[in-house]
Design a protein around this motif. Structure first.
Motif, PDB file in Angstrom:
ATOM      1  N   LEU A 217       0.816  -1.221   0.000  1.00 17.16           N
ATOM      2  CA  LEU A 217       0.000   0.000   0.000  1.00 17.16           C
ATOM      3  C   LEU A 217       0.846   1.267   0.000  1.00 17.16           C
ATOM      4  O   LEU A 217       0.395   2.332  -0.402  1.00 17.16           O
ATOM      5  N   LYS A 218       2.096   1.148   0.450  1.00 17.12           N
ATOM      6  CA  LYS A 218       2.923   2.357   0.572  1.00 17.12           C
ATOM      7  C   LYS A 218       3.263   2.983  -0.794  1.00 17.12           C
ATOM      8  O   LYS A 218       3.439   4.192  -0.907  1.00 17.12           O
ATOM      9  N   GLY A 219       3.334   2.144  -1.813  1.00 18.26           N
ATOM     10  CA  GLY A 219       3.757   2.642  -3.131  1.00 18.26           C
ATOM     11  C   GLY A 219       2.821   3.712  -3.664  1.00 18.26           C
ATOM     12  O   GLY A 219       1.609   3.670  -3.427  1.00 18.26           O
ATOM     13  N   ASN A 220       3.369   4.673  -4.440  1.00 19.20           N
ATOM     14  CA  ASN A 220       2.513   5.786  -4.880  1.00 19.20           C
ATOM     15  C   ASN A 220       1.596   5.441  -6.051  1.00 19.20           C
ATOM     16  O   ASN A 220       0.741   6.231  -6.414  1.00 19.20           O
ATOM     17  N   LEU A 221       1.742   4.237  -6.617  1.00 20.23           N
ATOM     18  CA  LEU A 221       0.721   3.827  -7.596  1.00 20.23           C
ATOM     19  C   LEU A 221      -0.505   3.290  -6.871  1.00 20.23           C
ATOM     20  O   LEU A 221      -1.550   3.042  -7.476  1.00 20.23           O
ATOM     21  N   HIS A 222      -0.375   3.102  -5.562  1.00 18.84           N
ATOM     22  CA  HIS A 222      -1.490   2.573  -4.757  1.00 18.84           C
ATOM     23  C   HIS A 222      -1.770   3.593  -3.644  1.00 18.84           C
ATOM     24  O   HIS A 222      -2.008   4.767  -3.918  1.00 18.84           O
ATOM     25  N   GLY A 223      -1.720   3.178  -2.378  1.00 19.90           N
ATOM     26  CA  GLY A 223      -2.143   4.068  -1.283  1.00 19.90           C
ATOM     27  C   GLY A 223      -1.288   5.311  -1.104  1.00 19.90           C
ATOM     28  O   GLY A 223      -1.784   6.351  -0.655  1.00 19.90           O
ATOM     29  N   GLY A 224      -0.003   5.192  -1.469  1.00 17.32           N
ATOM     30  CA  GLY A 224       0.902   6.337  -1.294  1.00 17.32           C
ATOM     31  C   GLY A 224       0.482   7.555  -2.096  1.00 17.32           C
ATOM     32  O   GLY A 224       0.986   8.660  -1.870  1.00 17.32           O
ATOM     33  N   ALA A 225      -0.470   7.372  -3.006  1.00 20.19           N
ATOM     34  CA  ALA A 225      -0.894   8.495  -3.850  1.00 20.19           C
ATOM     35  C   ALA A 225      -1.570   9.605  -3.039  1.00 20.19           C
ATOM     36  O   ALA A 225      -1.467  10.776  -3.394  1.00 20.19           O
ATOM     37  N   ASN A 226      -2.251   9.263  -1.941  1.00 18.95           N
ATOM     38  CA  ASN A 226      -2.969  10.327  -1.221  1.00 18.95           C
ATOM     39  C   ASN A 226      -1.991  11.366  -0.652  1.00 18.95           C
ATOM     40  O   ASN A 226      -2.228  12.574  -0.731  1.00 18.95           O
ATOM     41  N   GLU A 227      -0.862  10.853  -0.152  1.00 21.46           N
ATOM     42  CA  GLU A 227       0.168  11.750   0.357  1.00 21.46           C
ATOM     43  C   GLU A 227       0.738  12.605  -0.795  1.00 21.46           C
ATOM     44  O   GLU A 227       0.902  13.831  -0.646  1.00 21.46           O
ATOM     45  N   ALA A 228       0.996  11.947  -1.919  1.00 18.54           N
ATOM     46  CA  ALA A 228       1.576  12.651  -3.076  1.00 18.54           C
ATOM     47  C   ALA A 228       0.623  13.734  -3.591  1.00 18.54           C
ATOM     48  O   ALA A 228       1.057  14.811  -4.006  1.00 18.54           O
ATOM     49  N   VAL A 229      -0.671  13.451  -3.557  1.00 25.18           N
ATOM     50  CA  VAL A 229      -1.669  14.445  -4.010  1.00 25.18           C
ATOM     51  C   VAL A 229      -1.565  15.705  -3.156  1.00 25.18           C
ATOM     52  O   VAL A 229      -1.572  16.828  -3.655  1.00 25.18           O
ATOM     53  N   MET A 230      -1.435  15.509  -1.837  1.00 22.65           N
ATOM     54  CA  MET A 230      -1.412  16.688  -0.962  1.00 22.65           C
ATOM     55  C   MET A 230      -0.164  17.519  -1.209  1.00 22.65           C
ATOM     56  O   MET A 230      -0.224  18.746  -1.219  1.00 22.65           O
ATOM     57  N   TYR A 330      -1.541  10.048   6.086  1.00 22.42           N
ATOM     58  CA  TYR A 330      -2.658   9.773   5.166  1.00 22.42           C
ATOM     59  C   TYR A 330      -2.685   8.296   4.734  1.00 22.42           C
ATOM     60  O   TYR A 330      -3.742   7.661   4.716  1.00 22.42           O
ATOM     61  N   THR A 331      -1.515   7.768   4.354  1.00 28.51           N
ATOM     62  CA  THR A 331      -1.518   6.370   3.871  1.00 28.51           C
ATOM     63  C   THR A 331      -1.677   5.380   5.025  1.00 28.51           C
ATOM     64  O   THR A 331      -2.406   4.390   4.883  1.00 28.51           O
ATOM     65  N   PRO A 332      -1.034   5.614   6.196  1.00 21.80           N
ATOM     66  CA  PRO A 332      -1.339   4.740   7.337  1.00 21.80           C
ATOM     67  C   PRO A 332      -2.837   4.720   7.686  1.00 21.80           C
ATOM     68  O   PRO A 332      -3.376   3.667   8.038  1.00 21.80           O
ATOM     69  N   ILE A 333      -3.516   5.851   7.542  1.00 22.79           N
ATOM     70  CA  ILE A 333      -4.964   5.859   7.835  1.00 22.79           C
ATOM     71  C   ILE A 333      -5.714   5.012   6.799  1.00 22.79           C
ATOM     72  O   ILE A 333      -6.634   4.269   7.128  1.00 22.79           O
ATOM     73  N   PHE A 334      -5.301   5.135   5.543  1.00 16.01           N
ATOM     74  CA  PHE A 334      -5.891   4.292   4.492  1.00 16.01           C
ATOM     75  C   PHE A 334      -5.746   2.828   4.927  1.00 16.01           C
ATOM     76  O   PHE A 334      -6.704   2.044   4.923  1.00 16.01           O
ATOM     77  N   PHE A 335      -4.539   2.445   5.356  1.00 20.56           N
ATOM     78  CA  PHE A 335      -4.335   1.054   5.766  1.00 20.56           C
ATOM     79  C   PHE A 335      -5.219   0.696   6.960  1.00 20.56           C
ATOM     80  O   PHE A 335      -5.844  -0.370   6.994  1.00 20.56           O
ATOM     81  N   ALA A 336      -5.251   1.594   7.955  1.00 19.79           N
ATOM     82  CA  ALA A 336      -6.034   1.323   9.167  1.00 19.79           C
ATOM     83  C   ALA A 336      -7.497   1.052   8.803  1.00 19.79           C
ATOM     84  O   ALA A 336      -8.125   0.124   9.320  1.00 19.79           O
ATOM     85  N   ALA A 337      -8.025   1.856   7.881  1.00 18.39           N
ATOM     86  CA  ALA A 337      -9.414   1.664   7.442  1.00 18.39           C
ATOM     87  C   ALA A 337      -9.573   0.327   6.730  1.00 18.39           C
ATOM     88  O   ALA A 337     -10.618  -0.321   6.814  1.00 18.39           O
TER      89      ALA A 337
END
Ligand SMILES: CC(=O)SCCNC(=O)CCNC(=O)[C@H](O)C(C)(C)COP(=O)(O)OP(=O)(O)OC[C@H]1O[C@@H](n2cnc3c(N)ncnc32)[C@H](O)[C@@H]1OP(=O)(O)O
Ligand SMILES: O=C([O-])CC(=O)C(=O)O
Length: 370
Positions: A217-230, A330-337
């Motif tokens: 999930l950490k990768g920016n093609l997946h969950g890491g994108a939310n951080e990159a967007v901000m 942001y991405t840790p929260i995505f994972f937590a959810a």
């Protein structure tokens, strides 16, 4: 092996039967145990969804309360658990710290090798109970701050946000955060869920499967994108700045984070639409309509120029920003959810397991001799 065609990235390949969820692109519905995820996110709350995924049905008031009190009993982490995080270099990314925390939980589970449905569900609930503590307090510890203890008087998701910011959220903040957890909770077979199922298929335990899923999930093609967007929105600063930045990215043939999706691609992610509405509400309340307009401008440009639509990460990022959540979380929260969805998938995999072990199309040389 015959002439099977390789599908790059396993695009369109069916990996498993599942009763958990399905992306019905034609009807624009994310089906979750027979319900529409968006309708659930509008009418129910996160713990209802947890009950649905773990118990198979939406709870009544009593069912929700007893699930919440079971979770609260498991909020605490083992003694001295935070020492783990104080030993990490302070530059450690919050996702990596969280991954370390989840991995470490394995050693405290005396029934680690029990893969029965009931034991797996207990383990998944334990992770769900402890994940707000791990996410918030691994971060605070790395920042050199004191851990923020849980407030058991608050509902599960309100407490999660409280442990991150240290402030008791308003009703709007609490509702928005809860809704964000719902839309992030489960999404069929993304890379991280596939990773978890592949790991679980060796009979590995749920902690190992989840630790692998965090890495994915950490990768920016997946969950890491939310951080990159901000970071992109902050770099753009203004509506005009957003236009300038995006046209520049397009000229440079860069990927624009928060756009596109393997399954939706030419359609709007329905979860992004819901978070867009949530962003509008928050932006009006905070007097940050400019942030909303920046996002809309970005959406228009990428649709017109590339025919691509925002995914959930594009609108979840500014929502988290207005909730005063530090960007690395942001991405840790995505994972937590997603713990609830991943838990359900590991349970399903163990309940009806066959080892994942695909083949390859060999394109290397033959017949060489040393
Ligand atoms: C909640 C989530 O995890 S959602 C995903 C979050 N990730 C992102 O937002 C990262 C940005 N998006 C992307 O990189 C992609 O859209 C992905 C990885 C999500 C899905 O991609 P795939 O299905 O593998 O499509 P693929 O990478 O093959 O792209 C197909 C084409 O669209 C283009 N494309 C896809 N997404 C984007 C994008 N965000 N920006 C620019 N171009 C893009 C690719 O460059 C490619 O173009 P080409 O055929 O001219 O080379
Ligand atoms: O489905 C995917 O590939 C990625 C995604 O949106 C998610 O995991 O929520």
């Amino acid at each position: 092996m015959g002439e099977q065609q390789v599908k790059a990235g396993l695009d369109g390949v069916i990996a498993t039967d599942t009763e958990i969820s399905y992306l019905d692109v034609e009807n624009e519905e994310i089906v979750l145990k027979g319900y529409d995820l968006i309708e659930l996110a509008e009418k129910k709350n996160y713990l209802d969804l947890v009950h649905l995924l773990f118990e198979g049905s939406l709870p009544d008031q009593q069912g929700r309360l007893s699930m919440e009190s079971a979770l609260k009993k498991e909020y605490a982490l083992p003694e001295n658990f935070f020492d783990l995080f104080s030993m990490l270099p302070k530059e450690t990314h919050a996702m990596d710290a969280m991954r370390t925390g989840i991995s470490a939980l394995a050693g405290y589970d005396s029934q680690i090798d029990d893969r029965s449905t009931a034991a797996n569900r207990d383990k998944a609930l334990k992770v769900l109970a402890k994940i707000p503590n791990i996410v918030a307090n691994s971060y605070h510890t790395l920042q050199g701050e004191n851990p923020i203890p849980a407030n058991p008087d608050l509902p599960y998701s309100t407490n999660f946000l409280y442990m991150i910011t240290g402030k008791e959220p308003t009703n709007l903040e609490a509702e928005t955060f809860d809704q964000s957890l719902m839309v992030y909770s489960e999404h069929e077979m993304p890379n991280s869920t596939f990773t978890a199922r592949v790991i679980a298929s060796t009979n590995a335990d749920i902690y190992g499967a989840m630790t692998g899923a965090v890495s994915s999930l950490k990768g920016n093609l997946h969950g890491g994108a939310n951080e990159a967007v901000m970071h992109m929105l902050l770099e753009a600063e203004t509506v005009e700045g957003m236009s300038k930045l995006l046209y520049e990215k397009l000229r440079n043939k860069e990927r624009v984070m928060g756009f596109g999706h393997r399954v939706y691609m030419k359609k709007m992610d329905p979860r992004a639409l819901l978070m867009k509405k949530a962003l509008h509400k928050l932006a009006v309340e905070r007097g940050r309509e400019d942030l909303y307009e920046m996002c809309e401008r970005g959406e228009d440009i990428i649709r017109e120029e590339k025919g691509l639509y925002p995914n959930l990460d594009y609108y979840a990022a500014p929502v988290y920003y207005l909730l005063n959540i530090p960007i690395p979380l942001y991405t840790p929260i995505f994972f937590a959810a997603r713990v609830v969805g991943l838990g359900a998938h590991v349970i399903e995999q163990h309940d009806n397991n066959r080892l994942y072990r695909p083949r390859v199309h060999y394109t290397g040389p033959r017949g060489l001799h040393p």
